[in-house]
Design a protein around this motif. Structure first.
Motif, short mmCIF file in Angstrom:
data_model
loop_
_atom_site.label_atom_id
_atom_site.label_comp_id
_atom_site.label_asym_id
_atom_site.label_seq_id
_atom_site.Cartn_x
_atom_site.Cartn_y
_atom_site.Cartn_z
N TYR A 190 0.80 -1.23 -0.02
CA TYR A 190 -0.06 -0.08 0.02
C TYR A 190 0.71 1.19 0.02
O TYR A 190 0.40 2.19 -0.72
N LYS A 191 1.95 1.17 0.97
CA LYS A 191 2.88 2.35 0.58
C LYS A 191 3.46 2.39 -0.75
O LYS A 191 3.52 3.81 -1.41
N ASN A 192 3.88 1.30 -1.35
CA ASN A 192 4.26 1.51 -2.79
C ASN A 192 3.23 2.05 -3.62
O ASN A 192 3.68 2.95 -4.44
N GLU A 193 1.99 1.75 -3.55
CA GLU A 193 0.70 2.38 -4.25
C GLU A 193 0.78 3.99 -4.02
O GLU A 193 0.74 4.75 -4.72
N ALA A 194 1.11 3.98 -2.74
CA ALA A 194 0.83 5.66 -2.40
C ALA A 194 2.06 6.25 -2.92
O ALA A 194 1.91 7.45 -3.50
N TYR A 195 3.45 5.70 -2.77
CA TYR A 195 4.44 6.49 -3.60
C TYR A 195 4.40 6.53 -5.12
O TYR A 195 4.55 7.59 -5.52
N GLN A 196 3.90 5.50 -5.64
CA GLN A 196 3.42 5.34 -6.98
C GLN A 196 2.52 6.43 -7.32
O GLN A 196 2.70 7.21 -8.30
N GLY A 197 1.42 6.71 -6.63
CA GLY A 197 0.49 7.72 -6.83
C GLY A 197 0.91 9.00 -6.89
O GLY A 197 0.84 9.92 -7.63
N ALA A 198 1.84 9.07 -5.81
CA ALA A 198 2.47 10.49 -5.58
C ALA A 198 3.17 10.89 -6.65
O ALA A 198 3.50 11.92 -7.42
N VAL A 199 4.24 9.75 -7.19
CA VAL A 199 5.29 10.19 -8.16
C VAL A 199 4.54 10.48 -9.37
O VAL A 199 5.06 11.14 -10.41
N ASN A 200 3.50 9.53 -9.85
CA ASN A 200 2.35 9.80 -10.92
C ASN A 200 1.88 11.25 -11.03
O ASN A 200 1.94 11.70 -12.01
N TYR A 201 1.51 11.53 -9.92
CA TYR A 201 0.93 12.98 -9.73
C TYR A 201 2.08 14.08 -10.12
O TYR A 201 2.12 14.83 -10.69
N ILE A 202 3.10 13.80 -9.53
CA ILE A 202 4.48 14.62 -9.81
C ILE A 202 4.65 14.93 -11.46
O ILE A 202 4.95 15.93 -11.78
N ALA A 203 4.72 13.46 -11.70
CA ALA A 203 5.14 13.48 -13.37
C ALA A 203 4.06 13.91 -14.11
O ALA A 203 4.41 14.74 -15.06
N SER A 204 2.55 13.94 -13.62
CA SER A 204 1.70 14.52 -14.54
C SER A 204 1.71 16.13 -14.19
O SER A 204 1.32 16.60 -15.36
N CYS A 205 2.10 16.42 -13.14
CA CYS A 205 2.30 18.02 -13.13
C CYS A 205 3.24 18.64 -13.67
O CYS A 205 3.18 19.59 -14.49
N LEU A 206 4.40 17.95 -13.64
CA LEU A 206 5.56 18.40 -14.70
C LEU A 206 5.20 18.12 -16.10
O LEU A 206 5.60 19.30 -16.82
N MET A 207 4.32 17.16 -16.64
CA MET A 207 4.11 16.93 -17.76
C MET A 207 2.99 18.13 -18.29
O MET A 207 3.01 18.60 -19.39
N ASP A 208 2.31 18.42 -17.14
CA ASP A 208 1.09 19.68 -17.43
C ASP A 208 2.12 20.81 -17.68
O ASP A 208 1.35 21.81 -18.34
N PHE A 209 3.04 21.07 -17.07
CA PHE A 209 3.75 22.21 -17.20
C PHE A 209 4.07 22.45 -18.68
O PHE A 209 4.10 23.47 -19.10
#
Length: 768
Positions: free
Chosen positions: A631-650
């Motif tokens: 579950y922590k891995n999922e949380a990390y993955q979700g956070a990293v995905n969100y960071i990647a998504s934000c950077l990609m959105d930039f």
């Protein structure tokens, strides 16, 4: 017929008879009248003394004439004869006088004797009449005494003896009394006396019926208590022998192993029901050839008593006494049925049973119609189960009673489910979502007896030192405790009901499935929406995981929890999504502080400052969550995905109008930093979230847009790149080139514009 000749008497005969007469016996002190009797009888045959004397005189005169004739012939002889005759005449005269005197004496004595004889005969006749009268009176007295004793025997309750006495009177052998008016009157009164006996024995039976009605409740109560003892004894035996746990009192196994103790609910130290009045009445009515009349009367009386048993309306608080009275009523009927031959109809008793129990269930159903407390249903069920088992012991059919209990059970289950819904709501509402702690082995063992956990986790926790912080919160423990109570109360209601066991299990499975999925899982999901503390959400996830394990453990004995399993899995996903949502919300705060320069003149060699704070916060928060590593891995993955998504959105989103290659390079420096940090904490697999960003930016930085336009190269080298996003990035680069004043930059910007158009023409329908 010629007249009877009167007897002739010669002188010789007369003399001879007179000489034989002795009025006085010198040897006797009393008159000798017996010798005179025959002569008197001869002389007074016609009761005329004078006729007899004339006859004697005529005879004498005849003799005188004959003597004179003879004397004439024989003078001398005659003279002598005359002398003799004078002598005879004198004698005769004397004799006549003597006879006359004697006749008078005889007549006088005869009259007295006749009077005495008549008196004697009359006395004898009177004595005989008196003796006969005395005998008749004594016979009458004996009969009257018997009749009087009949009345006394009726008063003493000796009805059969009284009836036998009447039969004895009627069957008396013929005597002089039999023809008397008194006896005939007595015989005519026997039917009335029989009627009195009949009325008396009927009144005795009516009183007996009243008495047994008053005592029926006590008889039923004692029978209930005896069955309760038997049930407890069997329950103890079932607990000792697991093979007997599915059996109940009254089953074949229980009957075989039942150590029967003779307890008679009708005859014990507390109560004794005397059936003698009924038996006596049956005997009397049978002797009077009126048994059908008694049978109909008894049937009507008992039917009337059964109608009076049930009150309307019925109060559940009075159900116990009512069932006692019904039990006592039919226990008495069973005894009458078995001990009176054909007097009582088994079919009639069965019809009474069916009618009374049918009305009973209707009244109970109506009494519980608006009841919302399941405990009231449970109380009614316990009483009905005891009633059914008690009456089964007396061979009554209780199938309908058990069917009614199952109907009550469905309503009970619905109310019980509502009750526990509220209980679960209260438990979850009051939960503080913090780990539960136990300080002693006793507390730990008490908790372990309630919760459902895996064997491995149990062993691991048992090895841990005390005091012990448990993975779950208080709500999990309390919910497990309530589930145990729910299951116990669920099965407790149908304990003793052998029918439809599978239906009960299915109903319990559905109820538990509903409680677990709706009132626990969905309740937790609703709380997630209002919870912003990640540690509390993490505790909820842990609780949900343990609920999943509990479902698996419960399903081993109670199948049908598939919906609950799915619901908990769905809620866990929602919980993780909520964690990710809260993390991304915090990440947004960091990105608002990013302050990127999207058209810098130079490239940076160090990552952005905000990323240090962002990553430190992320690792601190996620590593502190008490949840499984996956579950922590999922949380990390979700956070990293969100960071990647934000950077990609930039880079490709509409908020940034234009960008240059230096800004892209700076973003890649930040990505390199994040990837290194993730690898440093063992989360390198999460770096795959930046694959699209790296592939998309590599096309622009390496100027390989033409290669991307080639399908084979695009599929093998740039499969992660989304055409619309690449087009948007190229548009932003084109706008930056168009805004520059130097020709190389403007030409490069124009090139980016044409590349963007080319990418857009190849994939007109794709979205970003």
């Amino acid at each position: 017929m010629p007249p009877r000749r009167r007897p002739q008497f010669t002188q010789e005969n007369i003399d001879q008879q007179l000489q034989q007469i002795h009025l006085l016996d010198p040897q006797s002190s009393s008159e000798n009248l017996e010798q005179l009797g025959p002569i008197i009888k001869q002389i007074h045959q016609n009761r005329q003394q004078e006729a007899y004397l004339r006859t004697v005189q005529g005879l004498i005169e005849s003799k005188d004439a004959e003597i004179e004739r003879i004397c004439g012939e024989n003078y001398q002889d005659f003279i002598s004869s005359v002398s003799t005759l004078f002598t005879i005449k004198s004698y005769t005269k004397n004799l006549r006088e003597r006879i006359t005197t004697l006749d008078g004496n005889v007549a006088q004595v005869g009259r007295g004797l006749v009077e005495k004889k008549r008196a004697l005969l009359q006395s004898k006749k009177t004595a005989a009449n008196l003796d006969e009268a005395i005998d008749n009176l004594q016979a009458c007295l004996r009969v009257l005494d018997v009749v009087n004793r009949v009345g006394e025997m009726v008063q003493e309750g000796k009805y059969w003896s009284a009836l036998r006495s009447l039969e004895d009177i009627q069957s008396m052998p013929p005597t002089s009394l039999s023809q008397t008016p008194f006896f005939q009157h007595l015989l005519s009164s026997l039917p009335s006396l029989r009627g009195q006996i009949k009325d008396a024995v009927t009144a005795s039976t009516k009183q007996w019926l009243l008495d047994i009605r008053n005592i029926s409740g006590q008889v039923g109560e004692l029978a209930f208590e005896a069955m309760d003892v038997r049930v407890k004894r069997w329950k103890t035996r079932r607990e000792r022998d697991p093979m007997l746990r599915s059996t109940r009192v009254g089953s074949a196994v229980e009957w075989v192993t039942y150590e029967k103790t003779e307890f008679d609910a009708l005859n014990n130290e507390n109560v004794t029901v005397d059936f003698k009045p009924l038996y006596q009445c049956i005997h009397i009515y049978t002797a009077l050839d009126s048994l059908d009349e008694l049978r109909k009367s008894y049937q009507a009386d008992r039917k009337a008593q059964s109608d009076l048993i049930l009150p309307s309306p019925l109060s559940i608080s009075a159900l116990s006494n009512l069932l006692n009275e019904i039990s006592g009523y039919f226990i008495i009927e069973t005894h009458v049925l078995k001990t009176t031959g054909t007097f009582r109809s088994e079919r009639d008793v069965e019809e009474l049973w069916d009618t009374l129990t049918g009305r009973l269930t209707d009244l109970i159903d109506y009494a519980l119609k608006r009841e919302t407390n399941p405990d009231e249903f449970s109380k009614a069920k316990e009483l009905l189960i005891g009633f059914a088992m008690t009456m089964e012991a007396y061979e009554y059919n209780t199938t309908n009673m058990y069917a009614f209990i199952l109907l009550l059970f469905e309503r009970y289950a619905s109310l019980l489910e509502k009750q526990f819904k509220k209980r679960f709501d209260d438990i979850l509402l009051q939960d503080d979502s913090t780990p539960m702690q136990v300080d002693s082995a006793q507390e730990r063992d008490a908790v372990f007896e309630v919760v459902w956990i895996s064997k491995s986790e149990r062993e691991e926790l048992l090895r841990a030192p005390l005091p012990l912080v448990l993975p779950w919160s208080q709500s999990f423990y309390l919910c497990c405790q309530s589930i145990h109570t729910f299951i116990e109360r669920f099965y407790q209601f149908v304990d003793g009901v052998s029918q439809h066991q599978r239906n009960v299990d299915e109903l319990l499975g559905k109820a538990l499935d509903s409680l677990l999925s709706t009132d626990i899982s969905e309740n937790i999901a609703r709380r997630l929406a209002t919870t912003s503390t990640l540690t509390q959400i993490a505790q909820m996830v842990t609780n949900l995981e343990h609920f999943q394990v509990a479902c698996t453990e419960i399903e081993g004995t109670i199948p049908g929890l598939k919906a609950a399993q799915s619901s908990f899995a769905s809620t866990i996903s929602k919980s993780l999504a909520r964690i990710t949502s809260l993390i991304t919300s915090k990440l947004d705060d960091f990105f608002e502080l990013s302050e990127y320069d999207w058209t810098p003149a130079t490239r940076e060699s160090a990552p952005s400052v905000y990323l240090y704070e962002l990553f430190n916060w992320l690792t601190t928060v996620l590593d502190s969550l008490v949840i499984k590593d996956n579950y922590k891995n999922e949380a990390y993955q979700g956070a990293v995905n969100y960071i990647a998504s934000c950077l990609m959105d930039f880079l490709t989103g509409p908020n940034i109008p234009m960008i240059n290659e230096n800004a892209i390079s700076n973003i890649l420096v930040d990505v390199d930093f994040l990837e290194e940090e993730l690898k440093g904490i063992g989360r390198g697999h999460s770096t795959s979230a930046f694959a699209e960003l790296r592939s998309t930016t590599s096309i622009t930085l390496s100027d390989t847009v033409q290669d991307y336009l080639v399908p084979s190269i695009r599929q093998t080298s740039y499969s992660a790149v989304k055409p619309k996003r690449l087009q948007a990035l190229l548009d932003k680069l084109a706008k930056f080139g168009g805004s520059c004043r130097d020709n190389p930059s403007r030409e490069k910007g124009e090139k980016r514009r044409r590349e963007a158009e080319a990418v857009g023409r190849l994939f007109p329908g794709e979205s970003r």
